[in-house]
Design a protein around this motif. Structure first.
Motif, PDB file in Angstrom:
ATOM      1  N   ALA A 285       0.852  -1.183   0.000  1.00 29.66           N
ATOM      2  CA  ALA A 285       0.000   0.000   0.000  1.00 29.66           C
ATOM      3  C   ALA A 285       0.894   1.241   0.000  1.00 29.66           C
ATOM      4  CB  ALA A 285      -0.896   0.003   1.236  1.00 29.66           C
ATOM      5  N   ASP A 286       0.431   2.292  -0.630  1.00 26.99           N
ATOM      6  CA  ASP A 286       1.230   3.516  -0.703  1.00 26.99           C
ATOM      7  C   ASP A 286       1.583   4.033   0.686  1.00 26.99           C
ATOM      8  OD1 ASP A 286      -0.447   4.895  -3.646  1.00 26.99           O
ATOM      9  OD2 ASP A 286       1.202   3.461  -3.450  1.00 26.99           O
ATOM     10  N   SER A 287       0.696   3.832   1.638  1.00 20.38           N
ATOM     11  CA  SER A 287       0.889   4.378   2.977  1.00 20.38           C
ATOM     12  C   SER A 287       2.039   3.710   3.739  1.00 20.38           C
ATOM     13  CB  SER A 287      -0.398   4.249   3.790  1.00 20.38           C
ATOM     14  OG  SER A 287      -0.792   2.887   3.876  1.00 20.38           O
ATOM     15  N   VAL A 288       2.485   2.555   3.276  1.00 20.65           N
ATOM     16  CA  VAL A 288       3.545   1.842   4.002  1.00 20.65           C
ATOM     17  C   VAL A 288       4.805   1.636   3.171  1.00 20.65           C
ATOM     18  CG1 VAL A 288       1.781   0.639   5.355  1.00 20.65           C
ATOM     19  CG2 VAL A 288       2.833  -0.513   3.392  1.00 20.65           C
ATOM     20  N   LYS A 289       4.776   2.033   1.914  1.00 16.32           N
ATOM     21  CA  LYS A 289       5.953   1.877   1.070  1.00 16.32           C
ATOM     22  C   LYS A 289       7.154   2.572   1.666  1.00 16.32           C
ATOM     23  CE  LYS A 289       3.843   1.203  -3.478  1.00 16.32           C
ATOM     24  NZ  LYS A 289       3.533   1.828  -4.790  1.00 16.32           N
ATOM     25  N   GLY A 290       8.277   1.863   1.646  1.00 13.91           N
ATOM     26  CA  GLY A 290       9.506   2.420   2.186  1.00 13.91           C
ATOM     27  C   GLY A 290       9.655   2.225   3.680  1.00 13.91           C
ATOM     28  N   ARG A 291       8.580   1.801   4.352  1.00  8.71           N
ATOM     29  CA  ARG A 291       8.637   1.579   5.804  1.00  8.71           C
ATOM     30  C   ARG A 291       8.423   0.109   6.170  1.00  8.71           C
ATOM     31  NH1 ARG A 291       4.897   3.720   9.036  1.00  8.71           N
ATOM     32  NH2 ARG A 291       3.243   3.740   7.456  1.00  8.71           N
ATOM     33  N   PHE A 292       7.589  -0.568   5.421  1.00 10.01           N
ATOM     34  CA  PHE A 292       7.261  -1.968   5.697  1.00 10.01           C
ATOM     35  C   PHE A 292       7.894  -2.857   4.635  1.00 10.01           C
ATOM     36  CE2 PHE A 292       2.932  -1.334   8.058  1.00 10.01           C
ATOM     37  CZ  PHE A 292       3.529  -0.410   8.894  1.00 10.01           C
ATOM     38  N   THR A 293       8.289  -4.057   5.048  1.00  4.39           N
ATOM     39  CA  THR A 293       8.842  -5.042   4.123  1.00  4.39           C
ATOM     40  C   THR A 293       8.219  -6.398   4.397  1.00  4.39           C
ATOM     41  OG1 THR A 293      10.965  -3.872   4.043  1.00  4.39           O
ATOM     42  CG2 THR A 293      10.927  -6.144   3.251  1.00  4.39           C
ATOM     43  N   ILE A 294       7.683  -7.004   3.351  1.00 13.00           N
ATOM     44  CA  ILE A 294       7.121  -8.347   3.473  1.00 13.00           C
ATOM     45  C   ILE A 294       8.131  -9.340   2.907  1.00 13.00           C
ATOM     46  CG2 ILE A 294       5.891  -8.243   1.253  1.00 13.00           C
ATOM     47  CD1 ILE A 294       3.635  -9.878   2.585  1.00 13.00           C
ATOM     48  N   SER A 295       8.268 -10.459   3.587  1.00 10.51           N
ATOM     49  CA  SER A 295       9.203 -11.485   3.119  1.00 10.51           C
ATOM     50  C   SER A 295       8.702 -12.847   3.564  1.00 10.51           C
ATOM     51  CB  SER A 295      10.613 -11.225   3.661  1.00 10.51           C
ATOM     52  OG  SER A 295      10.613 -11.263   5.085  1.00 10.51           O
ATOM     53  N   ARG A 296       9.290 -13.884   2.970  1.00  8.20           N
ATOM     54  CA  ARG A 296       8.898 -15.222   3.369  1.00  8.20           C
ATOM     55  C   ARG A 296      10.132 -16.075   3.579  1.00  8.20           C
ATOM     56  NH1 ARG A 296       4.860 -16.751  -1.052  1.00  8.20           N
ATOM     57  NH2 ARG A 296       4.349 -18.323   0.517  1.00  8.20           N
ATOM     58  N   GLY A 297       9.997 -17.081   4.421  1.00  8.08           N
ATOM     59  CA  GLY A 297      11.109 -17.944   4.739  1.00  8.08           C
ATOM     60  C   GLY A 297      11.385 -18.949   3.639  1.00  8.08           C
ATOM     61  N   ASN A 298      12.515 -19.603   3.727  1.00  5.65           N
ATOM     62  CA  ASN A 298      12.901 -20.598   2.719  1.00  5.65           C
ATOM     63  C   ASN A 298      11.903 -21.739   2.639  1.00  5.65           C
ATOM     64  OD1 ASN A 298      15.208 -19.204   1.968  1.00  5.65           O
ATOM     65  ND2 ASN A 298      16.468 -20.212   3.515  1.00  5.65           N
ATOM     66  N   ALA A 299      11.327 -22.085   3.762  1.00  8.22           N
ATOM     67  CA  ALA A 299      10.332 -23.153   3.764  1.00  8.22           C
ATOM     68  C   ALA A 299       9.003 -22.684   3.195  1.00  8.22           C
ATOM     69  CB  ALA A 299      10.123 -23.674   5.182  1.00  8.22           C
TER      70      ALA A 299
ATOM     71  N   THR B 138       6.092 -19.500   6.224  1.00  5.41           N
ATOM     72  CA  THR B 138       6.078 -18.380   7.151  1.00  5.41           C
ATOM     73  C   THR B 138       6.334 -17.099   6.384  1.00  5.41           C
ATOM     74  OG1 THR B 138       6.921 -19.753   8.954  1.00  5.41           O
ATOM     75  CG2 THR B 138       7.081 -17.368   9.223  1.00  5.41           C
ATOM     76  N   VAL B 139       5.549 -16.093   6.709  1.00  3.68           N
ATOM     77  CA  VAL B 139       5.714 -14.776   6.106  1.00  3.68           C
ATOM     78  C   VAL B 139       5.877 -13.767   7.227  1.00  3.68           C
ATOM     79  CG1 VAL B 139       4.544 -12.959   4.826  1.00  3.68           C
ATOM     80  CG2 VAL B 139       4.449 -15.287   4.000  1.00  3.68           C
ATOM     81  N   TRP B 140       6.773 -12.820   7.003  1.00  6.43           N
ATOM     82  CA  TRP B 140       7.015 -11.777   7.984  1.00  6.43           C
ATOM     83  C   TRP B 140       6.630 -10.405   7.410  1.00  6.43           C
ATOM     84  CZ3 TRP B 140      10.797 -15.564   7.126  1.00  6.43           C
ATOM     85  CH2 TRP B 140      10.996 -16.457   8.184  1.00  6.43           C
ATOM     86  N   LEU B 141       6.280  -9.522   8.296  1.00  4.44           N
ATOM     87  CA  LEU B 141       6.058  -8.131   7.931  1.00  4.44           C
ATOM     88  C   LEU B 141       6.905  -7.281   8.863  1.00  4.44           C
ATOM     89  CD1 LEU B 141       4.446  -6.196   6.064  1.00  4.44           C
ATOM     90  CD2 LEU B 141       2.835  -5.916   7.967  1.00  4.44           C
ATOM     91  N   GLN B 142       8.002  -6.787   8.348  1.00  3.79           N
ATOM     92  CA  GLN B 142       8.867  -5.904   9.112  1.00  3.79           C
ATOM     93  C   GLN B 142       8.342  -4.491   8.996  1.00  3.79           C
ATOM     94  OE1 GLN B 142      11.658  -6.628  11.065  1.00  3.79           O
ATOM     95  NE2 GLN B 142      11.502  -4.469  11.656  1.00  3.79           N
ATOM     96  N   MET B 143       8.022  -3.908  10.123  1.00  2.00           N
ATOM     97  CA  MET B 143       7.428  -2.572  10.131  1.00  2.00           C
ATOM     98  C   MET B 143       8.369  -1.605  10.828  1.00  2.00           C
ATOM     99  SD  MET B 143       3.465  -3.568  10.998  1.00  2.00           S
ATOM    100  CE  MET B 143       3.841  -4.020  12.678  1.00  2.00           C
TER     101      MET B 143
END
Length: 123
Positions: A59-73, A76-81
């Motif tokens: 979302a535009d409101s979180v670009k540059g601040r939040f990062t979504i990623s997923r593990g090798n398996a 699991t998905v993470w949201l770094q805020m």
């Protein structure tokens, strides 16, 4: 089944990392997304990631601040805020669906939803 965790109380400018663990998956080509709902507001899209992990959208409101990623398996998905703001205060939900392409990660009709985790950002 989706299990979200990592919410809490943080001061403005601080960081939190949300996680979402998926179990009971029947296929591997799933996408996951994060949505949030603030008090008195409609649920809104925050971030999404394709099953391959090489396609994300925000979302535009979180670009540059939040990062979504997923593990090798990939279950699991993470949201770094980072640089959290009071307006980020909401219940955050993770969601999962099969076969989504990048352009429709933002649509909130995912098949499966986690229970939500509360993020509170104080000013």
């Amino acid at each position: 089944q989706l299990q979200a965790s990592g919410g809490g109380l943080v001061q403005a400018g601080g960081s939190l990392r949300l996680s979402c663990a998926a179990s009971g998956l029947t296929r591997v080509n799933y996408a996951m997304g994060w949505f949030r709902q603030a008090p008195g507001k409609e649920r809104e899209f925050v971030a999404g990631i394709k099953w391959s992990g090489n396609g994300m959208t925000y979302a535009d409101s979180v670009k540059g601040r939040f990062t979504i990623s997923r593990g090798n398996a990939k279950n699991t998905v993470w949201l770094q805020m980072n640089s959290l703001k009071p307006e980020d205060t909401a219940v955050y939900y993770c969601a999962l669906d099969y076969g989504r392409i990048l352009s429709n990660l933002v649509i909130d009709d995912y098949a499966y939803w986690g229970q939500g985790t509360l993020v509170t950002v104080s000013s």
